[in-house]
Write a protein that holds these residues in place. Structure first.
Motif, PDB file in Angstrom:
ATOM      1  N   PHE A 221    -117.096  47.301 -26.352  1.00 43.29           N
ATOM      2  CA  PHE A 221    -115.702  47.250 -25.909  1.00 43.29           C
ATOM      3  C   PHE A 221    -115.563  47.716 -24.473  1.00 43.29           C
ATOM      4  O   PHE A 221    -116.151  48.704 -24.083  1.00 43.29           O
ATOM      5  N   LEU A 222    -114.773  46.976 -23.703  1.00 40.04           N
ATOM      6  CA  LEU A 222    -114.665  47.275 -22.289  1.00 40.04           C
ATOM      7  C   LEU A 222    -113.203  47.253 -21.863  1.00 40.04           C
ATOM      8  O   LEU A 222    -112.447  46.332 -22.195  1.00 40.04           O
ATOM      9  N   ARG A 223    -112.804  48.274 -21.119  1.00 34.57           N
ATOM     10  CA  ARG A 223    -111.456  48.304 -20.558  1.00 34.57           C
ATOM     11  C   ARG A 223    -111.468  47.449 -19.314  1.00 34.57           C
ATOM     12  O   ARG A 223    -112.256  47.676 -18.403  1.00 34.57           O
ATOM     13  N   ILE A 224    -110.606  46.437 -19.267  1.00 32.98           N
ATOM     14  CA  ILE A 224    -110.612  45.565 -18.099  1.00 32.98           C
ATOM     15  C   ILE A 224    -109.299  45.610 -17.329  1.00 32.98           C
ATOM     16  O   ILE A 224    -109.157  45.042 -16.254  1.00 32.98           O
ATOM     17  N   HIS A 225    -108.314  46.304 -17.888  1.00 35.33           N
ATOM     18  CA  HIS A 225    -106.993  46.287 -17.279  1.00 35.33           C
ATOM     19  C   HIS A 225    -106.257  47.480 -17.857  1.00 35.33           C
ATOM     20  O   HIS A 225    -106.637  47.987 -18.904  1.00 35.33           O
ATOM     21  N   LYS A 226    -105.171  47.924 -17.188  1.00 37.33           N
ATOM     22  CA  LYS A 226    -104.484  49.085 -17.758  1.00 37.33           C
ATOM     23  C   LYS A 226    -103.899  48.764 -19.132  1.00 37.33           C
ATOM     24  O   LYS A 226    -103.656  49.668 -19.932  1.00 37.33           O
ATOM     25  N   SER A 227    -103.730  47.495 -19.449  1.00 34.03           N
ATOM     26  CA  SER A 227    -103.251  47.203 -20.801  1.00 34.03           C
ATOM     27  C   SER A 227    -104.179  46.336 -21.657  1.00 34.03           C
ATOM     28  O   SER A 227    -103.742  45.811 -22.664  1.00 34.03           O
ATOM     29  N   PHE A 228    -105.447  46.215 -21.256  1.00 37.45           N
ATOM     30  CA  PHE A 228    -106.364  45.438 -22.102  1.00 37.45           C
ATOM     31  C   PHE A 228    -107.711  46.120 -22.314  1.00 37.45           C
ATOM     32  O   PHE A 228    -108.300  46.631 -21.372  1.00 37.45           O
ATOM     33  N   ILE A 229    -108.166  46.106 -23.568  1.00 38.04           N
ATOM     34  CA  ILE A 229    -109.566  46.408 -23.862  1.00 38.04           C
ATOM     35  C   ILE A 229    -110.106  45.165 -24.549  1.00 38.04           C
ATOM     36  O   ILE A 229    -109.444  44.610 -25.429  1.00 38.04           O
ATOM     37  N   VAL A 230    -111.281  44.719 -24.164  1.00 43.22           N
ATOM     38  CA  VAL A 230    -111.773  43.474 -24.731  1.00 43.22           C
ATOM     39  C   VAL A 230    -113.135  43.683 -25.402  1.00 43.22           C
ATOM     40  O   VAL A 230    -113.911  44.543 -24.984  1.00 43.22           O
ATOM     41  N   ASN A 231    -113.348  42.975 -26.480  1.00 51.05           N
ATOM     42  CA  ASN A 231    -114.656  42.980 -27.123  1.00 51.05           C
ATOM     43  C   ASN A 231    -115.513  41.929 -26.420  1.00 51.05           C
ATOM     44  O   ASN A 231    -115.245  40.728 -26.514  1.00 51.05           O
ATOM     45  N   MET A 232    -116.543  42.378 -25.714  1.00 55.55           N
ATOM     46  CA  MET A 232    -117.307  41.478 -24.845  1.00 55.55           C
ATOM     47  C   MET A 232    -117.970  40.344 -25.619  1.00 55.55           C
ATOM     48  O   MET A 232    -118.285  39.297 -25.070  1.00 55.55           O
ATOM     49  N   LYS A 233    -118.159  40.605 -26.923  1.00 50.36           N
ATOM     50  CA  LYS A 233    -118.770  39.584 -27.768  1.00 50.36           C
ATOM     51  C   LYS A 233    -117.977  38.281 -27.774  1.00 50.36           C
ATOM     52  O   LYS A 233    -118.513  37.199 -27.994  1.00 50.36           O
ATOM     53  N   TYR A 234    -116.675  38.403 -27.581  1.00 53.00           N
ATOM     54  CA  TYR A 234    -115.803  37.231 -27.694  1.00 53.00           C
ATOM     55  C   TYR A 234    -115.530  36.575 -26.342  1.00 53.00           C
ATOM     56  O   TYR A 234    -114.790  35.608 -26.261  1.00 53.00           O
ATOM     57  N   VAL A 235    -116.106  37.146 -25.279  1.00 56.92           N
ATOM     58  CA  VAL A 235    -115.836  36.597 -23.945  1.00 56.92           C
ATOM     59  C   VAL A 235    -116.737  35.404 -23.675  1.00 56.92           C
ATOM     60  O   VAL A 235    -117.947  35.466 -23.876  1.00 56.92           O
ATOM     61  N   LYS A 236    -116.122  34.304 -23.226  1.00 56.68           N
ATOM     62  CA  LYS A 236    -116.908  33.110 -22.944  1.00 56.68           C
ATOM     63  C   LYS A 236    -117.213  33.019 -21.452  1.00 56.68           C
ATOM     64  O   LYS A 236    -118.354  32.887 -21.052  1.00 56.68           O
ATOM     65  N   THR A 237    -116.165  33.097 -20.646  1.00 54.43           N
ATOM     66  CA  THR A 237    -116.379  32.961 -19.209  1.00 54.43           C
ATOM     67  C   THR A 237    -115.553  33.959 -18.411  1.00 54.43           C
ATOM     68  O   THR A 237    -114.516  34.429 -18.862  1.00 54.43           O
ATOM     69  N   LEU A 238    -116.070  34.229 -17.190  1.00 51.58           N
ATOM     70  CA  LEU A 238    -115.337  35.063 -16.242  1.00 51.58           C
ATOM     71  C   LEU A 238    -114.898  34.176 -15.094  1.00 51.58           C
ATOM     72  O   LEU A 238    -115.687  33.383 -14.569  1.00 51.58           O
ATOM     73  N   GLU A 239    -113.642  34.312 -14.719  1.00 55.73           N
ATOM     74  CA  GLU A 239    -113.112  33.466 -13.655  1.00 55.73           C
ATOM     75  C   GLU A 239    -112.591  34.389 -12.559  1.00 55.73           C
ATOM     76  O   GLU A 239    -111.631  35.131 -12.791  1.00 55.73           O
ATOM     77  N   PRO A 240    -113.173  34.372 -11.352  1.00 68.16           N
ATOM     78  CA  PRO A 240    -112.676  35.259 -10.295  1.00 68.16           C
ATOM     79  C   PRO A 240    -111.261  34.870  -9.870  1.00 68.16           C
ATOM     80  O   PRO A 240    -110.865  33.717  -9.989  1.00 68.16           O
ATOM     81  N   TYR A 241    -110.524  35.857  -9.401  1.00 67.33           N
ATOM     82  CA  TYR A 241    -109.162  35.637  -8.956  1.00 67.33           C
ATOM     83  C   TYR A 241    -109.033  36.321  -7.609  1.00 67.33           C
ATOM     84  O   TYR A 241    -110.023  36.766  -7.037  1.00 67.33           O
ATOM     85  N   PHE A 242    -107.843  36.474  -7.065  1.00 66.23           N
ATOM     86  CA  PHE A 242    -107.710  37.090  -5.743  1.00 66.23           C
ATOM     87  C   PHE A 242    -108.011  38.577  -5.756  1.00 66.23           C
ATOM     88  O   PHE A 242    -107.840  39.256  -6.761  1.00 66.23           O
ATOM     89  N   ASN A 243    -108.416  39.079  -4.599  1.00 71.72           N
ATOM     90  CA  ASN A 243    -108.569  40.523  -4.383  1.00 71.72           C
ATOM     91  C   ASN A 243    -109.429  41.245  -5.407  1.00 71.72           C
ATOM     92  O   ASN A 243    -109.177  42.399  -5.729  1.00 71.72           O
ATOM     93  N   GLY A 244    -110.390  40.582  -5.951  1.00 73.79           N
ATOM     94  CA  GLY A 244    -111.261  41.257  -6.901  1.00 73.79           C
ATOM     95  C   GLY A 244    -110.715  41.262  -8.321  1.00 73.79           C
ATOM     96  O   GLY A 244    -111.396  41.676  -9.243  1.00 73.79           O
ATOM     97  N   ASP A 245    -109.492  40.838  -8.519  1.00 70.35           N
ATOM     98  CA  ASP A 245    -108.992  40.666  -9.884  1.00 70.35           C
ATOM     99  C   ASP A 245    -109.732  39.494 -10.517  1.00 70.35           C
ATOM    100  O   ASP A 245    -110.384  38.709  -9.809  1.00 70.35           O
ATOM    101  N   PHE A 246    -109.632  39.375 -11.840  1.00 68.02           N
ATOM    102  CA  PHE A 246    -110.384  38.294 -12.492  1.00 68.02           C
ATOM    103  C   PHE A 246    -109.735  37.929 -13.816  1.00 68.02           C
ATOM    104  O   PHE A 246    -108.821  38.623 -14.281  1.00 68.02           O
ATOM    105  N   PHE A 247    -110.167  36.844 -14.385  1.00 68.08           N
ATOM    106  CA  PHE A 247    -109.716  36.449 -15.721  1.00 68.08           C
ATOM    107  C   PHE A 247    -110.915  36.379 -16.649  1.00 68.08           C
ATOM    108  O   PHE A 247    -111.980  35.936 -16.242  1.00 68.08           O
ATOM    109  N   LEU A 248    -110.734  36.848 -17.904  1.00 70.28           N
ATOM    110  CA  LEU A 248    -111.767  36.657 -18.914  1.00 70.28           C
ATOM    111  C   LEU A 248    -111.231  35.629 -19.894  1.00 70.28           C
ATOM    112  O   LEU A 248    -110.080  35.741 -20.343  1.00 70.28           O
ATOM    113  N   ILE A 249    -112.030  34.644 -20.196  1.00 71.43           N
ATOM    114  CA  ILE A 249    -111.582  33.639 -21.154  1.00 71.43           C
ATOM    115  C   ILE A 249    -112.355  33.814 -22.445  1.00 71.43           C
ATOM    116  O   ILE A 249    -113.584  33.829 -22.462  1.00 71.43           O
ATOM    117  N   LEU A 250    -111.605  34.024 -23.521  1.00 74.82           N
ATOM    118  CA  LEU A 250    -112.232  34.288 -24.810  1.00 74.82           C
ATOM    119  C   LEU A 250    -112.602  32.981 -25.500  1.00 74.82           C
ATOM    120  O   LEU A 250    -112.106  31.900 -25.146  1.00 74.82           O
TER     121      LEU A 250
END
Lengths: 271, 356
Positions: A221-250
């Motif tokens: 489990f990984l904290r990725i945002h002040k309001s999200f913790i994600v189970n990395m097992k379910y993450v498919k792709t990482l998509e970079p966004y502006f200023n070092g922010d990013f999106f995780l697609i499950l």
């Protein structure tokens, strides 16, 4: 020869458990199958051993005796002899529902009387009646204790142990639920509660994401945002966004925004 | 606002009374229709009323001076204010002849020659009297404050003692302890059982017999606590771990009687009883320059920062906090903080050692 009556003793005080063990050893008709020091272990052991009879202390840390019973499926509920030092409400309720209990400390005589009584209720015809009594007792109890039936994750110090390590223990409405960690996809924090998203269900618990983070194993489990913790097992792709922010697609297609402040944690995952 | 108004009324009433007494003395001049009475003495009281306020201010301000300095300062002040009064009165008297009686203004020399030393001595004595009255009021107020404070301290101490006794007589504690004893006897562990009976008796005796001094040594305070925790750790022998870190140098430090008991009680109520598995209580004291710091840590759920502190504190703690401020004024600190999977209560007070 008759099958012995299988017993579990549940009490948070070591001497109290061992004393009952000693008293039981003198009676061959009873077989002690487990001793538990808290409600969580009690639930686990009752599911595992299907005992006929339990000695159940009421006041225990975090999960009390009533909550233990309430967490069991009706048909799995064994005969119960409550043990308590003092609990005005419980004593009244026991009298009212005619359920046997032992007041600590108790004499040998009183103990063996209640064993006799237990034997008698374990006969098929009376056991049904006992189960009904127990159901109405629990209903009575939880109606009177609505105020402390908050939903939250039980701080589980047994988490290192194999039987608990893969489950999140959630207390809701005076019941203990186990949510397998591997089913949790992500957790979403709000002001004073958290939504736990599994594939099919969403659990809502009163908790902050910060305390939740401490209750989850860090490997998956990984904290990725002040309001999200994600189970990395379910993450498919990482998509970079502006200023070092990013999106995780499950795997489910859900897109979660990650903040650059939490990007450090991503380091060990090569996506 | 209300207080100020009251004070003003008091001052006016004081001067009216003073005036009445003074006028009785001057009854002759009253009947003789003496002008000095109407034009000098009566306006003089008005001036006194106004001057009482700065005098009162100077009196209160001088409270921080040492006794002798204060005496000299106030003597000087009454000389100064007395002189001001005489000069104001006299100027008013002088002008009133011109304004009310249409007499021509006399020369400055004439004006000065009218003032005699008597007026100054009189004004000086009167301001002295005012100061004495203020002093009496101050002494009375201080005495009242002191006795109120003492009464509050007594009540809080009694409350703390009662709380300690209640904690030991709490059915859960007492009956479970007795249950442990009965089980130990069943198992034939007689020595352990006897230790526990003796421990329970000691505990009760100590809290019944403890003298009700406001301050006791840390050593004495801890003795009772250790008895209590010993019994708790016998109840939860495989689960509860207790650590002490009390350096020799802090053992004779003075602490408020029964101050630690509520902290430990809280540690059980909100900490130890809320976690599964192993739990820990740590009691530590430390001397940091001239301060004594005492910490009680318990493992357990952390404080909810969203909740107001009062809800986290509990009633038992509020009595402790009140006592600290009552005894040490602002010179004490009380804090609850989250710390590695638990909560730590911290008290900081001035370090005083018992004189041997």
């Amino acid at each position: 020869m008759l099958k012995p009556i299988r017993v579990i003793v549940i009490d948070d005080e070591k001497q109290a458990r061992e004393g009952i063990k000693l008293l039981l050893e003198a009676v061959p008709a009873f077989e002690l199958v487990a001793m538990c020091e808290d409600g969580l272990k009690a639930i686990e052991n009752i599911y595992k051993h299907h005992p006929d009879l339990i000695f159940l202390d009421i006041q225990m840390p975090e999960i009390n005796g009533f909550e233990v019973l309430n967490s069991l499926d009706n048909h799995l509920r064994p005969a119960v002899i409550f043990t308590t030092a003092y609990d005005q409400f419980a004593l009244k309720a026991f009298e009212h529902h005619a359920i046997d209990y032992l007041l600590k400390p108790f004499t040998n005589k009183r103990f063996y009387e209640s064993l006799e009584y237990a034997k008698s209720i374990l006969q098929l015809s009376t056991f049904k009646r006992f189960q009904h009594k127990m159901e109405s007792l629990l209903k009575d109890y939880f109606q009177n204790h609505k105020h402390d039936t908050d939903t939250y994750v039980v701080r589980n110090r047994h988490a290192e142990q194999a039987t608990f390590s893969n489950k999140l223990t959630i207390k809701a409405d005076g019941k203990i639920h186990f949510v397998p960690l591997e089913e949790i996809q992500y957790l979403e924090g709000y002001d004073s509660y958290i939504k736990i998203h599994t594939g099919e269900k969403t659990h809502i618990v009163k908790e902050s994401l910060k305390t939740m983070e401490q209750k989850l194993p860090g490997q998956s489990f990984l904290r990725i945002h002040k309001s999200f913790i994600v189970n990395m097992k379910y993450v498919k792709t990482l998509e970079p966004y502006f200023n070092g922010d990013f999106f995780l697609i499950l795997a489910s297609g859900k897109r979660l925004k990650g903040s650059r402040n939490f990007r450090k944690g991503l380091g060990k995952y090569t996506l | 606002m209300r207080f100020k108004w009251n004070k003003t009324t008091l001052i006016i009433i004081f001067w009216i009374l003073f005036m009445v007494v003074d006028s009785l003395k001057k009854i002759e001049s009253l009947t003789a229709n003496d002008e000095t009475l109407w034009l000098y003495h009566l306006p003089g009281y008005l001036i006194w009323i106004l001057l009482t306020f700065p005098l009162n201010f100077l009196f209160n301000w001088s409270d921080k001076l040492s006794l002798w300095k204060r005496f000299l300062f106030l003597a000087g002040s009454s000389l100064l204010l007395g002189s001001i009064k005489v000069m104001l009165s006299w100027t008013l008297f002088y002008l009133s002849f011109w304004l009310l009686k249409n007499e021509p203004l006399k020369g400055f020399a004439d004006f000065l020659s009218g003032i005699t030393l008597f007026y100054f001595v009189e004004a000086f004595i009167i301001s002295g009297v005012v100061l004495i009255v203020l002093f009496v009021i101050e002494v009375y107020n201080k005495y009242r404050e002191q006795s109120l404070r003492n009464a509050a301290l007594e009540t809080q101490l009694a409350k703390a003692q009662l709380q300690t006794l209640k904690m030991q007589l709490r059915p859960h504690f007492l009956f479970n302890a007795n249950n442990v004893i009965s089980m130990l006897v069943r198992k034939g562990e007689n020595e352990k059982a006897i230790n526990m009976i003796a421990g329970l008796s000691d505990l009760l005796r100590m809290s019944l017999e403890r003298e009700n001094h406001q301050l006791i040594t840390l050593e004495e305070e801890l003795a009772l606590l250790e008895k209590y925790l010993n019994i708790e750790s016998m109840r939860f022998e495989d689960r509860l771990f207790i650590h002490y870190d009390i350096p020799e140098s802090t053992r004779l430090a003075m602490v408020p009687n029964f101050i630690l008991q509520p902290l430990v009680e809280n540690a059980f109520k909100h900490g130890i009883s809320k976690i599964l598995g192993k739990a820990e209580i740590k009691i530590a004291a430390k001397k940091i320059s001239e301060r004594l710091q005492i910490r009680v840590f318990n493992s357990g759920p952390v404080l909810d920062s969203a909740k107001p502190l009062t809800r986290n504190y509990g009633i038992g703690l509020s009595n402790s906090i009140n006592r600290l401020t009552q005894i040490y004024k602002s010179d004490s600190k009380f804090d609850l903080v989250n710390l590695n999977n638990g909560v730590q209560a911290e008290i900081e007070i001035p370090f005083y050692q018992k004189v041997k």
